[in-house]
Design a protein around this motif. Structure first.
Motif, PDB file in Angstrom:
ATOM      1  N   LEU A  63       0.062  -6.817   1.214  1.00  0.00           N
ATOM      2  CA  LEU A  63      -0.304  -8.426   0.160  1.00  0.00           C
ATOM      3  C   LEU A  63      -1.346  -8.987   0.698  1.00  0.00           C
ATOM      4  O   LEU A  63      -2.263  -9.407   0.525  1.00  0.00           O
ATOM      5  CB  LEU A  63       0.817  -7.982  -0.600  1.00  0.00           C
ATOM      6  N   LYS A 123      -4.947  -8.394   1.161  1.00  0.00           N
ATOM      7  CA  LYS A 123      -5.251  -8.379  -0.224  1.00  0.00           C
ATOM      8  C   LYS A 123      -5.441  -9.903  -0.326  1.00  0.00           C
ATOM      9  O   LYS A 123      -6.852 -10.580  -0.777  1.00  0.00           O
ATOM     10  CB  LYS A 123      -4.676  -8.121  -1.262  1.00  0.00           C
ATOM     11  N   THR A 172      -3.498  -7.397  -8.235  1.00  0.00           N
ATOM     12  CA  THR A 172      -2.371  -7.100  -6.988  1.00  0.00           C
ATOM     13  C   THR A 172      -1.610  -8.044  -7.569  1.00  0.00           C
ATOM     14  O   THR A 172      -0.429  -7.681  -6.735  1.00  0.00           O
ATOM     15  CB  THR A 172      -4.155  -8.389  -6.477  1.00  0.00           C
TER      16      THR A 172
END
Length: 125
Positions: free
Chosen positions: A20, A23, A107
């Protein structure tokens, strides 16, 4: 391992956190480094705070968990600052990262899942 490194993320959660983080770098929803993270938290930024457990001396980070608890920001330690720095796409190892809430729906789902898991394992919040 630092003596203040509690709670430490389990390996499976750590892997998800680092993914994460990669990202979040692309969408610029991330704050890196002690100065930048502390400044953002004091100005009212929210999110998930990720700290490295292998920092020496521990005094470098010892105040951040207290600040996070005061602002109700969940925090968790990962084992390596080198891995955290690589995930945050910095040239040097990074000791702390603040992941802020993303706008992207895909996301956001992963962020919400990690936020909930970090809250679950943190005994101080």
């Amino acid at each position: 391992m630092s003596p203040i490194a509690n709670p430490i993320a389990p390996p499976k959660l750590e892997k998800k956190i680092l993914k994460l983080t990669k990202k979040q770098v692309k969408t610029k929803n991330i704050k890196r480094g002690v100065k930048e993270v502390v400044k953002a938290i004091r100005k009212g930024a929210t999110g998930v705070c990720i700290l490295a457990a292998d920092i020496s001396p521990p005094d470098v980070l010892s105040h951040i968990p207290g600040i996070c608890e005061g602002k109700n920001i969940p925090y968790v330690f990962v084992k390596s600052r080198m891995e955290l720095g690589t995930a945050a796409e910095t040239k040097k190892p990074t000791s702390v990262v603040l992941l802020t809430q993303p706008e992207n729906a895909k996301t956001l789902k992963k962020y919400t899942s990690i936020h909930a898991k970090v809250l679950q394992i943190n005994p101080y919040l």
